[in-house]
Enzyme design. Structure first.
Site, short mmCIF file in Angstrom:
data_model
loop_
_atom_site.label_atom_id
_atom_site.label_comp_id
_atom_site.label_asym_id
_atom_site.label_seq_id
_atom_site.Cartn_x
_atom_site.Cartn_y
_atom_site.Cartn_z
N HIS A 111 57.10 45.49 44.87
CA HIS A 111 57.51 45.87 43.52
C HIS A 111 58.58 46.96 43.58
CE1 HIS A 111 53.44 44.26 43.19
NE2 HIS A 111 53.71 43.95 41.94
N TYR A 154 57.40 47.52 30.33
CA TYR A 154 56.33 47.18 31.26
C TYR A 154 56.81 47.33 32.71
CZ TYR A 154 53.64 44.64 34.55
OH TYR A 154 52.95 44.34 35.68
N HIS A 194 55.66 40.01 31.04
CA HIS A 194 54.38 40.57 30.61
C HIS A 194 54.06 40.22 29.17
CE1 HIS A 194 51.09 43.63 31.28
NE2 HIS A 194 51.22 43.07 32.46
N ARG A 211 49.16 31.93 38.77
CA ARG A 211 48.92 33.34 39.13
C ARG A 211 47.55 33.82 38.67
NH1 ARG A 211 51.47 37.40 40.61
NH2 ARG A 211 50.78 38.72 38.90
N GLU A 262 51.18 38.45 45.71
CA GLU A 262 51.50 39.81 45.25
C GLU A 262 50.70 40.78 46.10
OE1 GLU A 262 50.23 40.71 41.26
OE2 GLU A 262 51.48 42.49 41.14
MG MG Z 1 52.02 39.76 35.17
#
Ligand code: MG
Length: 427
Positions: A128, A164, A234, A305, A361
């Site tokens: 990230h 976000y 998001h 996801r 992730e």
């Molecule tokens: Mg997300």
């Protein structure tokens, strides 16, 4: 059938540092020394999950044969009559992961071997890179690339607005997903000087869209095409603007565009598919099969996801992965820092075993966390690696966990992001 029964089910709630509250399920068996651990971390409602496990699942499970994971899952799933939902599924997910851990230990195999064996050596992991401005994002992305990451999620603050995935910018949100700016004590929360921090900030869609498009344009120009870029909306855009956004970012060839719609608006994915080829991902707040299956069977997304514990653990996750494979959709289990390393170890078992793995992730585990969770999967050269130990290959240091209990009352942490006129925005 085995002679090993569930002797006890315990919930361990630990917080290695300020930002991470973990909920871990430990299943003890009638076999001395044999136990399993699973993740049931709920960032927003941990006490509800704890109650579901201790008051309802524990008495249901004690005495059951640990060998029968499928039967335990199915029977526990319908035992409440009203099923699914993030709380009950999460409770069951923690139990399920612990049972797979036990089965692996009994077999002397890592769980990925129980699932069919390794389909790859390690799981490509994304990092990230977020920042207050484009320069900061670029610097972080370059640092990750130097560490060997090939997949990087990029988020930048929208000047003057809540955004976000970014902390520290003007008007930035205290986001439940990221949460580094929590008020640490009730006394601090009561201090009027912190009143500003109780407000999550104002979000307006068009300024966000312009800043995000500017970021992606810059990053492609600066970093070229050797790196995969990801971006998370998001679920904050009104649906018609979200269609427009997906079309605008098509030229940047993202690895995927995440959470373009809220779960209520998933029918809109069809509109996006008709108009552009931007790869799409969603799933982290899904918990019901009816949210998941239509997007797979109509090939409306590219990456699934799901949050593994949130849908009920490894048992349902591997089934969804198989359905996804049938329709050309890949996995990208949600793996933020608010999932304990036990949960990440469970993700890794699936990542290594399923043929349609996409990306994982991955958080940056700090030293406190690694110390509390011996066997925490290693992230190195942009990949997550298994230690090859039986079961999930991970444990929790209960003494350390006991000295680091959850500190923050969960109700202190979740203000709403709102439009300029005060209308609530989906988180
Ligand atoms: Mg997300």
């Amino acid at each position: 059938m085995s002679n090993v029964k569930i002797r006890d089910v315990r919930v361990i709630m630990a917080q290695p540092d300020r930002s991470a509250q973990f909920t871990v399920v430990k299943i003890e068996t009638t076999e001395p020394g044999l136990y399993g651990v699973g993740d049931a971390s709920s960032r927003t409602r941990p006490l509800a999950v704890k109650t579901a496990i201790e008051e309802y699942l524990r008495p249901f499970l004690i005495g059951k044969d640990v060998a029968n994971i499928e039967d335990i899952w199915q029977s526990a799933y319908v035992s409440a009559y009203w099923r699914n939902g993030p709380i009950l599924n999460n409770a069951l997910g923690g139990v399920d992961e612990a049972l797979w851990d036990i089965k692996g230990k009994m077999a002397g195999m890592p769980v990925y071997d129980l699932l069919g064996g390794k389909a790859r050596e390690a799981a490509a992991t994304y990092a990230h890179a977020s920042g207050r401005d484009i320069k900061e994002v670029e610097d972080k992305a370059r640092a990750f690339m130097a560490e060997g990451f090939h997949h990087i999620r990029v988020q930048v603050a929208t000047p003057g607005f809540a955004t976000y995935g970014v902390s520290g910018g003007a008007g930035s949100a205290r986001d439940p997903q990221d949460g580094p700016k929590w008020i640490t004590t009730q006394a601090e929360a009561a201090d009027p000087q912190h009143a500003w921090a109780q407000k999550a900030g104002v979000f307006e869609p068009k300024p966000y869209m312009r800043s995000a498009i500017g970021l992606l344009e810059h990053m492609r120009g600066a970093l070229g095409w050797k790196v995969e870029l990801l971006h998370d909306v998001h679920e904050r855009l009104p649906a018609p603007l979200a269609v427009d956004f997906a079309k605008e970012v098509e030229k940047f060839k993202l690895f995927f565009l995440e959470d373009l719609f809220s779960p209520n608006d998933i029918e809109w994915f069809r509109r996006v598919r008709e108009q552009c080829a931007t790869p799409l991902s969603i799933g982290e707040i899904f918990n019901h099969p009816h949210e998941i299956v239509p997007l797979l069977k109509d090939r409306l997304i590219d990456y699934l996801r799901l949050r593994v514990a949130h849908i009920g653990g490894i048992t349902p996750a591997r089934k969804y992965a198989t359905v996804a494979e049938t329709f050309g959709v890949k996995t990208a289990w949600q793996g933020p820092g608010n999932i304990s390393p036990v949960g990440h170890a469970a993700h890794l078992m699936l990542d290594l075993a399923v043929s349609n793995f996409g990306v994982q992730e991955g958080p940056e585990f700090n030293n406190h966390t690694v110390e509390m969770f011996p066997g925490t999967p290693e992230v190195r050269d942009g990949y997550m690696w298994s230690n090859g130990r039986p079961g999930l290959g991970i444990d929790i240091d209960e003494k350390l966990a006991a000295s680091h209990p959850h500190k923050l009352h969960p109700t202190s942490a979740f203000d709403n992001v709102r439009r300029a006129d005060g209308t609530v925005v989906t988180p």
